[in-house]
Design a protein around this motif. Structure first.
Motif, PDB file in Angstrom:
ATOM      1  N   ARG A   6     -61.856   3.942 -57.282  1.00  0.00           N
ATOM      2  CA  ARG A   6     -61.968   5.122 -56.414  1.00  0.00           C
ATOM      3  C   ARG A   6     -60.897   6.177 -56.662  1.00  0.00           C
ATOM      4  O   ARG A   6     -61.025   7.318 -56.209  1.00  0.00           O
ATOM      5  CB  ARG A   6     -61.898   4.684 -54.946  1.00  0.00           C
ATOM      6  CG  ARG A   6     -63.020   3.769 -54.499  1.00  0.00           C
ATOM      7  CD  ARG A   6     -62.980   3.582 -52.998  1.00  0.00           C
ATOM      8  NE  ARG A   6     -61.730   2.965 -52.575  1.00  0.00           N
ATOM      9  CZ  ARG A   6     -61.595   1.691 -52.238  1.00  0.00           C
ATOM     10  NH1 ARG A   6     -62.642   0.893 -52.285  1.00  0.00           N
ATOM     11  NH2 ARG A   6     -60.442   1.188 -51.874  1.00  0.00           N
ATOM     12  N   ARG A   7     -59.842   5.818 -57.370  1.00  0.00           N
ATOM     13  CA  ARG A   7     -58.692   6.710 -57.503  1.00  0.00           C
ATOM     14  C   ARG A   7     -59.043   7.993 -58.261  1.00  0.00           C
ATOM     15  O   ARG A   7     -59.724   7.950 -59.289  1.00  0.00           O
ATOM     16  CB  ARG A   7     -57.561   5.992 -58.241  1.00  0.00           C
ATOM     17  CG  ARG A   7     -56.219   6.730 -58.159  1.00  0.00           C
ATOM     18  CD  ARG A   7     -55.205   6.068 -59.078  1.00  0.00           C
ATOM     19  NE  ARG A   7     -55.169   4.619 -58.898  1.00  0.00           N
ATOM     20  CZ  ARG A   7     -54.690   3.793 -59.817  1.00  0.00           C
ATOM     21  NH1 ARG A   7     -54.245   4.262 -60.968  1.00  0.00           N
ATOM     22  NH2 ARG A   7     -54.672   2.492 -59.585  1.00  0.00           N
ATOM     23  N   LYS A   8     -58.547   9.114 -57.747  1.00  0.00           N
ATOM     24  CA  LYS A   8     -58.778  10.410 -58.387  1.00  0.00           C
ATOM     25  C   LYS A   8     -57.458  11.116 -58.619  1.00  0.00           C
ATOM     26  O   LYS A   8     -56.464  10.853 -57.940  1.00  0.00           O
ATOM     27  CB  LYS A   8     -59.698  11.285 -57.527  1.00  0.00           C
ATOM     28  CG  LYS A   8     -61.113  10.732 -57.371  1.00  0.00           C
ATOM     29  CD  LYS A   8     -61.993  11.678 -56.571  1.00  0.00           C
ATOM     30  CE  LYS A   8     -63.410  11.129 -56.449  1.00  0.00           C
ATOM     31  NZ  LYS A   8     -64.297  12.048 -55.697  1.00  0.00           N
ATOM     32  N   ASP A   9     -57.460  12.016 -59.618  1.00  0.00           N
ATOM     33  CA  ASP A   9     -56.256  12.799 -59.881  1.00  0.00           C
ATOM     34  C   ASP A   9     -56.250  14.047 -59.000  1.00  0.00           C
ATOM     35  O   ASP A   9     -57.133  14.231 -58.151  1.00  0.00           O
ATOM     36  CB  ASP A   9     -56.158  13.167 -61.368  1.00  0.00           C
ATOM     37  CG  ASP A   9     -57.350  14.003 -61.850  1.00  0.00           C
ATOM     38  OD1 ASP A   9     -58.037  14.625 -60.999  1.00  0.00           O
ATOM     39  OD2 ASP A   9     -57.580  14.050 -63.063  1.00  0.00           O
ATOM     40  N   ARG A  10     -55.266  14.886 -59.206  1.00  0.00           N
ATOM     41  CA  ARG A  10     -55.136  16.080 -58.353  1.00  0.00           C
ATOM     42  C   ARG A  10     -56.292  17.045 -58.533  1.00  0.00           C
ATOM     43  O   ARG A  10     -56.576  17.857 -57.655  1.00  0.00           O
ATOM     44  CB  ARG A  10     -53.813  16.774 -58.660  1.00  0.00           C
ATOM     45  CG  ARG A  10     -52.588  15.963 -58.238  1.00  0.00           C
ATOM     46  CD  ARG A  10     -51.314  16.703 -58.549  1.00  0.00           C
ATOM     47  NE  ARG A  10     -50.128  15.943 -58.124  1.00  0.00           N
ATOM     48  CZ  ARG A  10     -48.886  16.353 -58.298  1.00  0.00           C
ATOM     49  NH1 ARG A  10     -48.652  17.525 -58.904  1.00  0.00           N
ATOM     50  NH2 ARG A  10     -47.877  15.600 -57.881  1.00  0.00           N
ATOM     51  N   GLY A  11     -56.957  16.959 -59.679  1.00  0.00           N
ATOM     52  CA  GLY A  11     -58.096  17.831 -59.911  1.00  0.00           C
ATOM     53  C   GLY A  11     -59.401  17.293 -59.357  1.00  0.00           C
ATOM     54  O   GLY A  11     -60.448  17.919 -59.530  1.00  0.00           O
TER      55      GLY A  11
END
Length: 325
Positions: free
Chosen positions: A127-132
């Motif tokens: 589920r982890r996403k970056d700042r974008g």
């Protein structure tokens, strides 16, 4: 392709090797894959010929096309410290609990909590996403426990239901199950063309389906090459020994006279052919059993030179060629 690829299989079938090859196959064309180990055997480090993996995500390989493979060996105690910090902000108190042995005690008497921690870490990576707003990993591949334990390992919500009706552990288990029982997840089973692994695969698929966990593919590992055609197999056991001796002699393997080198080779050669024909018949039976399971089947060859890093890349190419990526 589901973003969480869980790989299980009977011990000895090479599930860790298949999980590593799958991670390489999925990391093609610039994609990023996380390969997760949950059993503490450091099998991934051995396959990629690198140092033992710490409890952190580390890049261990570059796939064809510029993709990257990261790896993580999940330590249940450290995962519990993360959990305590995340939900209870224990900080140094959590480290003190570890020194007192409380964390080891907790994960031992409540194995369901341990599985929540292990699966939860993998699901968090999914589920982890970056700042974008983009996913950090395109795929997460989990080298999971063997087939006999895989359903119970993944069905963590039922495991902790009697331990926690409400609260953070209950909520964490439910969040994990939302991922594990969704199209985001696929559970693949690795087997050999032998009766016991195939039967365990069939039983494992039945258990997964009963628990409403998503079954992915069956990957048949270490498949021996076919050296005799169908016509040749029909002749095994009926070829005159004298004819075999003459053929060997004409091939330059000694004279056909009685007691000659070619004649001494006849019996071992025919015995090997009969053994191959028997094994081929058994493997054909097992393929038929697997075909009845109603899931996609893939095969990976037995590497005669043994498994090394080059062999791992070769297996990844085989998986890509069969449309797994």
């Amino acid at each position: 392709m589901s973003r969480l690829q869980v790989v299980s299989g009977k011990g000895g079938t090479g599930k860790t090797t298949v999980a590593a090859a799958l991670a390489l196959a999925l990391a093609e064309e610039g994609k990023r894959t996380l390969l997760v180990e949950v059993e503490g055997r450091q099998g991934i480090a051995q396959l990629f010929e690198t140092q033992a993996l710490p409890y952190e995500e580390r890049k261990i390989a570059v796939a064809p096309g510029g993709g990257e493979v990261y790896a993580l060996a999940i330590d249940p105690e450290l995962a519990l410290l993360d959990y305590l910090q995340m939900f209870y902000k224990l900080g140094s108190a959590g480290r003190a609990l570890r020194k007192l042995g409380a964390i080891d005690f907790a994960t031992t008497i409540a194995p369901g909590v341990r599985d929540v921690l292990l699966t939860g870490k993998a699901c968090e990576a999914v589920r982890r996403k970056d700042r974008g707003g983009r996913f950090v990993y395109d795929y997460v591949v989990m080298d999971a426990p063997p087939t006999g334990r895989i359903t119970r390992f993944l069905n963590v919500n039922d495991e902790v239901a009697g331990l926690a009706k409400i609260g953070p552990i209950h909520n964490q288990a439910q969040a994990v199950m939302r991922v594990l029982k969704s199209p985001e997840t696929a559970v693949h089973l690795v087997t050999l063309l032998e009766e016991m692994p195939v039967q365990e695969t069939a039983d494992g698929i039945a258990e997964l389906r009963a628990a409403r966990l998503p079954v992915g593919r069956v990957i048949v590992n270490m498949v021996r090459p076919q050296v005799l055609g169908a016509g040749d197999l029909e002749l095994v056991g009926s070829v005159p020994r004298s004819a075999v001796a003459r053929s060997l002699s004409s091939a330059g393997l000694g004279g056909a006279r009685r007691g000659g080198h070619a004649e001494r080779l006849v019996e071992p050669l025919l015995a090997q052919a009969e053994e191959y024909a028997e094994r081929y018949a058994l493997e054909t039976e097992q393929r038929a059993v697997l075909a009845e399971l109603g899931v996609p089947l893939h095969e990976l060859p037995l590497l005669a030179e043994g498994m090394d890093l080059a062999g791992l890349y070769a297996l990844a190419r085989k998986l890509r060629g069969q449309g797994v990526s």
